[in-house]
Design an enzyme around this catalytic site. Structure first.
Site, PDB file in Angstrom:
ATOM      1  N   HIS A   1      10.597  -0.593  -7.245  1.00 40.86           N
ATOM      2  CA  HIS A   1      10.529  -0.336  -8.685  1.00 40.86           C
ATOM      3  C   HIS A   1       9.301  -0.999  -9.269  1.00 40.86           C
ATOM      4  O   HIS A   1       8.927  -2.080  -8.842  1.00 40.86           O
ATOM      5  CB  HIS A   1      11.794  -0.860  -9.386  1.00 40.86           C
ATOM      6  CG  HIS A   1      11.981  -0.261 -10.735  1.00 40.86           C
ATOM      7  ND1 HIS A   1      11.438  -0.822 -11.861  1.00 40.86           N
ATOM      8  CD2 HIS A   1      12.608   0.865 -11.129  1.00 40.86           C
ATOM      9  CE1 HIS A   1      11.736  -0.062 -12.890  1.00 40.86           C
ATOM     10  NE2 HIS A   1      12.443   0.965 -12.484  1.00 40.86           N
TER      11      HIS A   1
ATOM     12  N   GLU B   1      18.118   4.953  -8.724  1.00 35.49           N
ATOM     13  CA  GLU B   1      18.364   6.307  -8.245  1.00 35.49           C
ATOM     14  C   GLU B   1      19.246   6.347  -6.987  1.00 35.49           C
ATOM     15  O   GLU B   1      19.855   7.362  -6.691  1.00 35.49           O
ATOM     16  CB  GLU B   1      17.037   7.027  -8.048  1.00 35.49           C
ATOM     17  CG  GLU B   1      16.249   7.025  -9.359  1.00 35.49           C
ATOM     18  CD  GLU B   1      15.248   8.133  -9.508  1.00 35.49           C
ATOM     19  OE1 GLU B   1      15.291   9.082  -8.715  1.00 35.49           O
ATOM     20  OE2 GLU B   1      14.423   8.044 -10.429  1.00 35.49           O
TER      21      GLU B   1
HETATM   22  N1  COA Z   1      10.180   2.737   0.997  1.00 29.26           N
HETATM   23  C1  COA Z   1       9.238   2.251   1.835  1.00 29.26           C
HETATM   24  N2  COA Z   1       8.127   1.636   1.429  1.00 29.26           N
HETATM   25  C2  COA Z   1       7.958   1.490   0.104  1.00 29.26           C
HETATM   26  C3  COA Z   1       8.892   1.974  -0.832  1.00 29.26           C
HETATM   27  C4  COA Z   1      10.049   2.603  -0.337  1.00 29.26           C
HETATM   28  N3  COA Z   1      10.982   3.089  -1.142  1.00 29.26           N
HETATM   29  N4  COA Z   1       8.462   1.687  -2.077  1.00 29.26           N
HETATM   30  C5  COA Z   1       7.283   1.078  -1.940  1.00 29.26           C
HETATM   31  N5  COA Z   1       6.977   0.962  -0.627  1.00 29.26           N
HETATM   32  C6  COA Z   1       5.786   0.345  -0.066  1.00 29.26           C
HETATM   33  C7  COA Z   1       4.602   1.302  -0.175  1.00 29.26           C
HETATM   34  O1  COA Z   1       4.494   2.128   0.977  1.00 29.26           O
HETATM   35  C8  COA Z   1       3.461   0.351  -0.321  1.00 29.26           C
HETATM   36  O2  COA Z   1       3.118  -0.148   0.952  1.00 29.26           O
HETATM   37  P1  COA Z   1       1.571  -0.319   1.392  1.00 29.26           P
HETATM   38  O3  COA Z   1       1.033  -1.313   0.382  1.00 29.26           O
HETATM   39  O4  COA Z   1       1.668  -0.833   2.784  1.00 29.26           O
HETATM   40  O5  COA Z   1       0.972   1.041   1.246  1.00 29.26           O
HETATM   41  C9  COA Z   1       4.041  -0.827  -1.120  1.00 29.26           C
HETATM   42  O6  COA Z   1       5.448  -0.782  -0.878  1.00 29.26           O
HETATM   43  C10 COA Z   1       3.789  -0.719  -2.617  1.00 29.26           C
HETATM   44  O7  COA Z   1       4.120   0.599  -3.035  1.00 29.26           O
HETATM   45  P2  COA Z   1       3.672   1.215  -4.427  1.00 29.26           P
HETATM   46  O8  COA Z   1       3.816   2.708  -4.403  1.00 29.26           O
HETATM   47  O9  COA Z   1       2.322   0.656  -4.787  1.00 29.26           O
HETATM   48  O10 COA Z   1       4.726   0.561  -5.395  1.00 29.26           O
HETATM   49  P3  COA Z   1       4.998   0.988  -6.888  1.00 29.26           P
HETATM   50  O11 COA Z   1       5.566  -0.175  -7.568  1.00 29.26           O
HETATM   51  O12 COA Z   1       3.808   1.639  -7.441  1.00 29.26           O
HETATM   52  O13 COA Z   1       6.079   2.146  -6.672  1.00 29.26           O
HETATM   53  C11 COA Z   1       7.989   3.447  -6.651  1.00 29.26           C
HETATM   54  C12 COA Z   1       7.316   2.209  -7.233  1.00 29.26           C
HETATM   55  C13 COA Z   1       9.371   3.591  -7.245  1.00 29.26           C
HETATM   56  C14 COA Z   1       7.176   4.709  -6.979  1.00 29.26           C
HETATM   57  C15 COA Z   1       8.091   3.299  -5.108  1.00 29.26           C
HETATM   58  O14 COA Z   1       8.765   2.100  -4.791  1.00 29.26           O
HETATM   59  C16 COA Z   1       8.716   4.497  -4.416  1.00 29.26           C
HETATM   60  O15 COA Z   1       8.020   5.478  -4.106  1.00 29.26           O
HETATM   61  N6  COA Z   1      10.070   4.458  -4.173  1.00 29.26           N
HETATM   62  C17 COA Z   1      10.738   5.572  -3.557  1.00 29.26           C
HETATM   63  C18 COA Z   1      11.026   6.669  -4.583  1.00 29.26           C
HETATM   64  C19 COA Z   1      12.075   6.241  -5.601  1.00 29.26           C
HETATM   65  O16 COA Z   1      13.050   5.612  -5.266  1.00 29.26           O
HETATM   66  N7  COA Z   1      11.860   6.646  -6.848  1.00 29.26           N
HETATM   67  C20 COA Z   1      12.741   6.314  -7.944  1.00 29.26           C
HETATM   68  C21 COA Z   1      12.148   5.245  -8.823  1.00 29.26           C
HETATM   69  S1  COA Z   1      13.274   4.688 -10.060  1.00 29.26           S
END
Ligand code: COA
Length: 367
Positions: free
Chosen positions: A247, A300
């Site tokens: 998140h 979610e």
């Molecule tokens: N599963 C596996 N790895 C994850 C992850 C997940 N659910 N969420 C983040 N990561 C990893 C990324 O691959 C990244 O790794 P890297 O630095 O080696 O590339 C790191 O954690 C940071 O990810 P990032 O996308 O920069 O984090 P964010 O804070 O921008 O993203 C979300 C937040 C929610 C978009 C992200 O955690 C995600 O895609 N989650 C899955 C989708 C989801 O549950 N969406 C609903 C949100 S309420």
């Protein structure tokens, strides 16, 4: 010019009085009230009133008679199209030209109708072209009960409780992608239908709002394999994300996840056991692989589990999220209207500097 922040992370874009996530303490409040105190005591339609009007006695209205024109059974796209269409059908005024009272009325009419549109679209997806008669729907005591009656013609009390809990927990969550979208569109003075339909579009992607649609198939894969640790490691080794984890705001457990997990357990949700096992394995593996960053369970994951109590098909999940968010979006559209300020951030140009056309090659079109 300020430093560029990818994804605007940490950038304060608005001031709001609507909702406060307690990032460290694991609770969240609507207009200052801890949501845990509201659950089970006030139905969703009163939470809508709290968020939009700061008044728990204010209630989201009932939908007025309206026949959606071209439903397809794909609820997120039906909702987006029909909400935009209502602007024309109802001749809604532009936000910068109408009073706050008029905007509030438009938002109430739209919110109620949006829920009815999702229920009608879901019914169509079930292969039912006959709408449930109004005399059946009005027997429902709450918005959740009436939603289920409009969808299926019946409303099982466990399903009603599951929907109501889910809608309340996800009614509002600050300046996320869809709410920001609604505010940007509202800031340009567009009408409420345009602002709300744009928000629906923003909510339909898997990174915000769409994740529950992926969670149930994921739980079924884990159950079929019978080894959550192996499933998690295989998934992460393949470079994929585990839906329902991570998140932008919370660095501790998302409190909405805690409440939805609790309710899913109380309601004996069909896949709650495998969900709890997968959560344990996922949190362990994510902590090992990302010691630099907390990746907690987000809203979610257990949203999908609780929606399963009401047998909500995965494809319908984003539209169910939109039903709950009509409250938060409406509150933010009104708040944005009151600021009267157009959003116009800046971009830092990083493309090529001035260069001759000849550098691009290609012959000019004659004439
Ligand atoms: N599963 C596996 N790895 C994850 C992850 C997940 N659910 N969420 C983040 N990561 C990893 C990324 O691959 C990244 O790794 P890297 O630095 O080696 O590339 C790191 O954690 C940071 O990810 P990032 O996308 O920069 O984090 P964010 O804070 O921008 O993203 C979300 C937040 C929610 C978009 C992200 O955690 C995600 O895609 N989650 C899955 C989708 C989801 O549950 N969406 C609903 C949100 S309420």
């Amino acid at each position: 010019m300020n430093e560029f922040k990818s994804g605007l992370e940490g950038v304060v874009a608005i001031e709001t009085e609507i909702m406060e996530p307690d990032r460290e303490g694991g609770s969240f409040r609507y207009r200052g009230v801890d949501v845990e105190q509201l659950l089970g005591h006030f139905p969703y339609e009163r939470i809508w009133g709290l968020l939009v009007d700061d008044d728990l006695n204010s209630v989201m209205p009932e939908p007025e008679p309206y026949e959606p024109s071209g439903l397809t059974g794909n609820a997120p796209s039906d909702l987006q199209c029909e909400t935009a269409r209502l602007s024309g059908v109802w001749s809604l005024g532009k936000l910068n030209e109408i009073s706050d009272e008029q905007a509030r009325e438009d938002l109430g009419r739209l919110s109620a109708q949006m829920m009815a549109i999702v229920a009608r679209s879901a019914r169509l997806a079930d292969g039912r072209t006959d709408p449930v008669p109004d005399e059946v729907v009005v027997q429902g005591q709450t918005a959740a009960e009436r939603f289920l009656l409009r969808w299926r013609g019946e409303a099982d009390p466990r399903a009603v409780k599951a929907l109501d809990t889910y809608w309340i927990c996800t009614a509002e969550h600050g300046i996320n992608a869809s709410t920001f979208t609604a505010r940007i569109v509202a800031s340009a003075g567009a009408d409420c239908g345009a602002a709300l339909s744009s928000a629906v579009g923003a909510l339909s992607g898997p990174l915000h709002g769409g994740a529950p649609a992926y969670v149930i198939p994921m739980l079924d894969e884990v159950a079929a394999m019978g080894d959550p640790e192996r499933w998690v490691n295989d998934t992460l080794d393949a470079g994929k994300r585990i839906m329902g984890f991570g998140h932008r705001v919370y660095r501790v457990e998302d409190p909405r996840s805690r409440l939805l997990k609790q309710a899913s357990t109380e309601l004996d949700a069909p896949r709650v056991e495998v969900a709890v096992e997968l959560e344990r394995a996922a949190l362990k593996a994510l902590a090992e692989r990302h010691p630099e960053r907390e990746l907690p369970t987000n809203v979610e994951f257990f949203s999908a589990v609780i929606l399963d109590v009401a047998e909500v098909p995965p494809a319908l999940a984003p539209a169910m999220f939109a039903c709950s968010r009509v409250a938060g979006w409406s509150a933010h559209i009104l708040e944005q209207k009151r600021t009267g300020r157009l959003f116009r951030p800046s971009a830092r140009y990083i493309g090529p500097s001035s260069r001759p056309l000849s550098e691009l090659g290609g012959a000019p079109v004659p004439g």
